[in-house]
Design a protein around this motif. Structure first.
Motif, PDB file in Angstrom:
ATOM      1  N   GLN A  15       0.789  -1.224   0.000  1.00  0.00           N
ATOM      2  CA  GLN A  15       0.000   0.000   0.000  1.00  0.00           C
ATOM      3  C   GLN A  15       0.827   1.283   0.000  1.00  0.00           C
ATOM      4  O   GLN A  15       0.515   2.206  -0.741  1.00  0.00           O
ATOM      5  N   THR A  16       1.882   1.334   0.796  1.00  0.00           N
ATOM      6  CA  THR A  16       2.632   2.586   0.926  1.00  0.00           C
ATOM      7  C   THR A  16       3.227   3.032  -0.402  1.00  0.00           C
ATOM      8  O   THR A  16       3.005   4.159  -0.836  1.00  0.00           O
ATOM      9  N   VAL A  17       3.983   2.160  -1.053  1.00  0.00           N
ATOM     10  CA  VAL A  17       4.635   2.542  -2.305  1.00  0.00           C
ATOM     11  C   VAL A  17       3.610   2.848  -3.396  1.00  0.00           C
ATOM     12  O   VAL A  17       3.780   3.782  -4.172  1.00  0.00           O
ATOM     13  N   HIS A  18       2.522   2.103  -3.442  1.00  0.00           N
ATOM     14  CA  HIS A  18       1.479   2.369  -4.442  1.00  0.00           C
ATOM     15  C   HIS A  18       0.733   3.657  -4.145  1.00  0.00           C
ATOM     16  O   HIS A  18       0.378   4.398  -5.061  1.00  0.00           O
ATOM     17  N   LYS A  19       0.473   3.934  -2.882  1.00  0.00           N
ATOM     18  CA  LYS A  19      -0.289   5.129  -2.521  1.00  0.00           C
ATOM     19  C   LYS A  19       0.467   6.393  -2.921  1.00  0.00           C
ATOM     20  O   LYS A  19      -0.119   7.331  -3.459  1.00  0.00           O
ATOM     21  N   ILE A  20       1.779   6.409  -2.693  1.00  0.00           N
ATOM     22  CA  ILE A  20       2.589   7.567  -3.092  1.00  0.00           C
ATOM     23  C   ILE A  20       2.494   7.767  -4.599  1.00  0.00           C
ATOM     24  O   ILE A  20       2.258   8.877  -5.088  1.00  0.00           O
ATOM     25  N   TYR A  21       2.662   6.692  -5.356  1.00  0.00           N
ATOM     26  CA  TYR A  21       2.589   6.773  -6.817  1.00  0.00           C
ATOM     27  C   TYR A  21       1.174   7.172  -7.261  1.00  0.00           C
ATOM     28  O   TYR A  21       0.998   8.087  -8.064  1.00  0.00           O
ATOM     29  N   HIS A  22       0.171   6.519  -6.718  1.00  0.00           N
ATOM     30  CA  HIS A  22      -1.230   6.772  -7.061  1.00  0.00           C
ATOM     31  C   HIS A  22      -1.628   8.225  -6.794  1.00  0.00           C
ATOM     32  O   HIS A  22      -2.231   8.884  -7.630  1.00  0.00           O
ATOM     33  N   ASP A  23      -1.278   8.728  -5.637  1.00  0.00           N
ATOM     34  CA  ASP A  23      -1.729  10.052  -5.212  1.00  0.00           C
ATOM     35  C   ASP A  23      -0.962  11.202  -5.861  1.00  0.00           C
ATOM     36  O   ASP A  23      -1.493  12.311  -5.956  1.00  0.00           O
ATOM     37  N   ASN A  24       0.259  10.951  -6.303  1.00  0.00           N
ATOM     38  CA  ASN A  24       1.104  12.057  -6.763  1.00  0.00           C
ATOM     39  C   ASN A  24       1.617  11.952  -8.194  1.00  0.00           C
ATOM     40  O   ASN A  24       2.123  12.936  -8.725  1.00  0.00           O
ATOM     41  N   HIS A  25       1.516  10.776  -8.802  1.00  0.00           N
ATOM     42  CA  HIS A  25       2.116  10.612 -10.132  1.00  0.00           C
ATOM     43  C   HIS A  25       1.173  10.010 -11.177  1.00  0.00           C
ATOM     44  O   HIS A  25       1.191  10.430 -12.328  1.00  0.00           O
ATOM     45  N   TYR A  26       0.394   9.030 -10.800  1.00  0.00           N
ATOM     46  CA  TYR A  26      -0.398   8.262 -11.764  1.00  0.00           C
ATOM     47  C   TYR A  26      -1.502   9.108 -12.394  1.00  0.00           C
ATOM     48  O   TYR A  26      -2.386   9.609 -11.714  1.00  0.00           O
ATOM     49  N   GLY A  27      -1.404   9.309 -13.688  1.00  0.00           N
ATOM     50  CA  GLY A  27      -2.391  10.076 -14.426  1.00  0.00           C
ATOM     51  C   GLY A  27      -2.071  11.559 -14.547  1.00  0.00           C
ATOM     52  O   GLY A  27      -2.702  12.268 -15.324  1.00  0.00           O
ATOM     53  N   PHE A  28      -1.086  12.025 -13.801  1.00  0.00           N
ATOM     54  CA  PHE A  28      -0.718  13.437 -13.847  1.00  0.00           C
ATOM     55  C   PHE A  28       0.226  13.693 -15.014  1.00  0.00           C
ATOM     56  O   PHE A  28       1.040  12.836 -15.367  1.00  0.00           O
ATOM     57  N   PRO A  29       0.154  14.870 -15.625  1.00  0.00           N
ATOM     58  CA  PRO A  29       1.051  15.180 -16.741  1.00  0.00           C
ATOM     59  C   PRO A  29       2.502  15.272 -16.272  1.00  0.00           C
ATOM     60  O   PRO A  29       2.771  15.614 -15.123  1.00  0.00           O
ATOM     61  N   ILE A  30       3.397  14.952 -17.176  1.00  0.00           N
ATOM     62  CA  ILE A  30       4.838  15.038 -16.918  1.00  0.00           C
ATOM     63  C   ILE A  30       5.397  16.063 -17.899  1.00  0.00           C
ATOM     64  O   ILE A  30       5.169  15.968 -19.102  1.00  0.00           O
ATOM     65  N   LEU A  49       5.985  -8.599 -14.901  1.00  0.00           N
ATOM     66  CA  LEU A  49       6.248  -8.475 -13.468  1.00  0.00           C
ATOM     67  C   LEU A  49       5.151  -7.628 -12.822  1.00  0.00           C
ATOM     68  O   LEU A  49       4.318  -7.058 -13.504  1.00  0.00           O
ATOM     69  N   SER A  50       5.210  -7.511 -11.512  1.00  0.00           N
ATOM     70  CA  SER A  50       4.224  -6.674 -10.825  1.00  0.00           C
ATOM     71  C   SER A  50       4.712  -5.226 -10.787  1.00  0.00           C
ATOM     72  O   SER A  50       5.917  -4.958 -10.765  1.00  0.00           O
ATOM     73  N   TRP A  51       3.773  -4.306 -10.762  1.00  0.00           N
ATOM     74  CA  TRP A  51       4.113  -2.889 -10.661  1.00  0.00           C
ATOM     75  C   TRP A  51       4.744  -2.613  -9.298  1.00  0.00           C
ATOM     76  O   TRP A  51       5.584  -1.732  -9.159  1.00  0.00           O
ATOM     77  N   THR A  52       4.384  -3.396  -8.297  1.00  0.00           N
ATOM     78  CA  THR A  52       4.998  -3.256  -6.973  1.00  0.00           C
ATOM     79  C   THR A  52       6.504  -3.463  -7.073  1.00  0.00           C
ATOM     80  O   THR A  52       7.287  -2.698  -6.490  1.00  0.00           O
ATOM     81  N   THR A  53       6.928  -4.464  -7.831  1.00  0.00           N
ATOM     82  CA  THR A  53       8.359  -4.728  -8.019  1.00  0.00           C
ATOM     83  C   THR A  53       9.049  -3.504  -8.617  1.00  0.00           C
ATOM     84  O   THR A  53      10.115  -3.090  -8.156  1.00  0.00           O
ATOM     85  N   ILE A  54       8.436  -2.915  -9.632  1.00  0.00           N
ATOM     86  CA  ILE A  54       9.031  -1.756 -10.302  1.00  0.00           C
ATOM     87  C   ILE A  54       9.072  -0.552  -9.364  1.00  0.00           C
ATOM     88  O   ILE A  54      10.089   0.144  -9.278  1.00  0.00           O
ATOM     89  N   LEU A  55       7.977  -0.297  -8.662  1.00  0.00           N
ATOM     90  CA  LEU A  55       7.963   0.835  -7.730  1.00  0.00           C
ATOM     91  C   LEU A  55       9.024   0.670  -6.648  1.00  0.00           C
ATOM     92  O   LEU A  55       9.685   1.648  -6.273  1.00  0.00           O
ATOM     93  N   ASN A  56       9.219  -0.541  -6.179  1.00  0.00           N
ATOM     94  CA  ASN A  56      10.241  -0.776  -5.151  1.00  0.00           C
ATOM     95  C   ASN A  56      11.659  -0.618  -5.693  1.00  0.00           C
ATOM     96  O   ASN A  56      12.587  -0.377  -4.923  1.00  0.00           O
ATOM     97  N   LYS A  57      11.840  -0.742  -6.996  1.00  0.00           N
ATOM     98  CA  LYS A  57      13.170  -0.635  -7.609  1.00  0.00           C
ATOM     99  C   LYS A  57      13.377   0.693  -8.342  1.00  0.00           C
ATOM    100  O   LYS A  57      14.436   0.915  -8.934  1.00  0.00           O
TER     101      LYS A  57
END
Length: 185
Positions: A15-30, A49-57
Motif C-alpha cells: 500500500q505505501t509505495v502504491h499510494k505515493i505513486y497513485h496520489d502524486n504521479h499516476y495520471g498526472f502530466p509530466i 512483473l508486478s508494478w509493486t516490483t518496479i515501484l520498489n526498484k
C-alpha cells in the motif's frame, strides 16, 4: 475518502509505495522529457512483473540509468549494457536494457524533429488506444499494447488512470481539463 478499486485491493505491504505513486504521479502530466522517458522505461520493465516490483526498484533504476538522462542513455555502449545486466537492483533483461537505449535514441530524433518528446505526444493527442499503439510500435522498441496503454494512462494522455469516485481523479482533471471529455472513451 474514496480511492480507486485497485488501491483499495492492495496488500498492506504494497500500500505505501502504491499510494505515493497513485496520489502524486499516476495520471498526472509530466513536463520533462527525461521523466517521460523514465516512465516509459519503467513501464517496459514492468512487462511480465508486478508494478509493486518496479515501484520498489524505481530509485535503483534512476541511479542505473543516469537519472534517465536521454542523451546519456542513448550513448550507452557495451560496457554500460554489461553494467546494467549485472545490476541486481534493476530488472536484468537484455531485451529491456536494449529497448531503453534504442528508445533513448528514438527520443533524440523526436526531439530534433518536434522540439521535445512532450511536444511529439501533444501533437499526436488525441488518438484512440489502437492508434497510439500503432504509432508506438512504429517508433519504439518493446512497446506492446499494455505497455503503451499504461504509459499513456499514467502520463495523462489516455483516460482511465483513476476511478471517477477516487479523490485523486478530480486533481488529475484539474491538471488536464481538455481530458474531461475523453474520460468516457
Amino acid at each position: 475518502m474514496s480511492y480507486c478499486t485497485f488501491t483499495n485491493s492492495l496488500k498492506p505491504g504494497e500500500q505505501t509505495v502504491h499510494k505515493i505513486y497513485h496520489d502524486n504521479h499516476y495520471g498526472f502530466p509530466i513536463e520533462s522529457d527525461d521523466e517521460l522517458f523514465c516512465r516509459l522505461i519503467l513501464e517496459i520493465n514492468q512487462a511480465g512483473l508486478s508494478w509493486t516490483t518496479i515501484l520498489n526498484k524505481q530509485e535503483n533504476f534512476r541511479k542505473a540509468y543516469h537519472n534517465f538522462n536521454i542523451k546519456k542513455v542513448a550513448a550507452y555502449k557495451e560496457k554500460d549494457i554489461e553494467r546494467l545486466l549485472n545490476d541486481g537492483g534493476i530488472i536484468r533483461n537484455k531485451l529491456k536494457v536494449n529497448a531503453a537505449i534504442e528508445n533513448a535514441k528514438a527520443i533524440l530524433l523526436i526531439q530534433k524533429e518536434s522540439g521535445s518528446f512532450k511536444n511529439w505526444l501533444a501533437h499526436h493527442h488525441p488518438k484512440t488506444k489502437d492508434e497510439w499503439m500503432k504509432l508506438f510500435k512504429q517508433t519504439f522498441k518493446f512497446t506492446g499494447g499494455e505497455i503503451v496503454n499504461e504509459f499513456l494512462m499514467s502520463t495523462g494522455y489516455l483516460p482511465g488512470a483513476h476511478d471517477e469516485s477516487c479523490v485523486v481523479y478530480k486533481k488529475v482533471l484539474k491538471t488536464k481539463p481538455m481530458w474531461k471529455n475523453l474520460s468516457k472513451k
